[in-house]
Motif scaffolding. Sequence first.
Motif, PDB file in Angstrom:
ATOM      1  N   UNK A   1     -35.603  40.425  -1.417  1.00 42.04           N
ATOM      2  CA  UNK A   1     -36.470  41.237  -0.571  1.00 42.04           C
ATOM      3  C   UNK A   1     -37.952  41.121  -0.857  1.00 42.04           C
ATOM      4  N   UNK A   2     -38.368  40.100  -1.612  1.00 39.11           N
ATOM      5  CA  UNK A   2     -39.798  39.937  -1.904  1.00 39.11           C
ATOM      6  C   UNK A   2     -40.505  39.050  -0.894  1.00 39.11           C
ATOM      7  N   UNK A   3     -39.804  38.687   0.172  1.00 38.64           N
ATOM      8  CA  UNK A   3     -40.320  37.848   1.262  1.00 38.64           C
ATOM      9  C   UNK A   3     -40.598  36.410   0.836  1.00 38.64           C
ATOM     10  N   UNK A   4     -40.048  35.997  -0.290  1.00 33.17           N
ATOM     11  CA  UNK A   4     -40.134  34.599  -0.740  1.00 33.17           C
ATOM     12  C   UNK A   4     -38.723  34.028  -0.799  1.00 33.17           C
ATOM     13  N   UNK A   5     -38.585  32.797  -0.355  1.00 31.00           N
ATOM     14  CA  UNK A   5     -37.273  32.153  -0.349  1.00 31.00           C
ATOM     15  C   UNK A   5     -36.835  31.808  -1.768  1.00 31.00           C
ATOM     16  N   UNK A   6     -35.634  32.247  -2.114  1.00 31.02           N
ATOM     17  CA  UNK A   6     -35.020  31.901  -3.385  1.00 31.02           C
ATOM     18  C   UNK A   6     -34.132  30.669  -3.173  1.00 31.02           C
ATOM     19  N   UNK A   7     -33.543  30.172  -4.233  1.00 27.76           N
ATOM     20  CA  UNK A   7     -32.751  28.951  -4.182  1.00 27.76           C
ATOM     21  C   UNK A   7     -31.263  29.249  -4.315  1.00 27.76           C
ATOM     22  N   UNK A   8     -30.447  28.554  -3.531  1.00 24.73           N
ATOM     23  CA  UNK A   8     -28.996  28.615  -3.651  1.00 24.73           C
ATOM     24  C   UNK A   8     -28.477  27.182  -3.629  1.00 24.73           C
ATOM     25  N   UNK A   9     -27.560  26.890  -4.546  1.00 21.31           N
ATOM     26  CA  UNK A   9     -26.892  25.598  -4.612  1.00 21.31           C
ATOM     27  C   UNK A   9     -25.409  25.852  -4.409  1.00 21.31           C
ATOM     28  N   UNK A  10     -24.847  25.297  -3.343  1.00 24.13           N
ATOM     29  CA  UNK A  10     -23.442  25.510  -2.975  1.00 24.13           C
ATOM     30  C   UNK A  10     -22.609  24.281  -3.314  1.00 24.13           C
TER      31      UNK A  10
END
Length: 163
Positions: free
Chosen positions: A68-77
Motif C-alpha cells: 500500500x505504499x504506491x510502489x511496485x514490489x517484486x514477486x517471482x512465481x
Amino acid sequence: MRKASFRIIGGMAIAGFVSSAALRAEDVSALPQQLQDKISIAKEACAEFNGGQFALEWGAIERVDLDGDLRADWILNESAFACSTAASLYGGTGGSMSHFLVDGQLNSLLNRGWEVISFGRDRVVLADVHGSQCGGINPTPCVTSSVWDGEAKEWRSTSAEWE
C-alpha cells in the motif's frame, strides 16, 4: 488499403512488444539479488536433471504494490519456471512457490494462485493453498489472506474461529 496497413503495422508493433518483453524476462541481471539467487538455484536444479534447459515463462516476474505504499514490489512465481527435462520440477499438486519481496524482505508461499486486493487501508494477498493447511487433504478448498506489517517487516494472517 490505408486502414489495412495501419492494422498490419499496429499488429507488428504489438507482437514486437510482447516478444521483446518475453526476451527481457530471460535477462535477470536487473532483478533484486534475492530473486536472482532463487532463479540461479532453479537453473542449477534443472541443469542437474538430465542436462535440462531452464526458461522463465510469461508471469514469472510480476510487479505489484503489496504493502500500500504506491510502489511496485517484486514477486517471482515458480509456476512460470520451465525445465526442458522435467515437467513438474517447480510445482506439484500443492502448487508452486511464489516469492514476495517487500521492504527488502523475501518471503515465500506455496500456493496454487494468488491475487492482491484492497481492503480498507490494507493491501491483502489472497492465496489458494493446499487443503492440508485447512485440516483437509489436497482437494479441500483452502484460502489464506495476509497483510504486510511494515513496522515488523513481516506478513500477518490468522485462521478464523467460526462458530
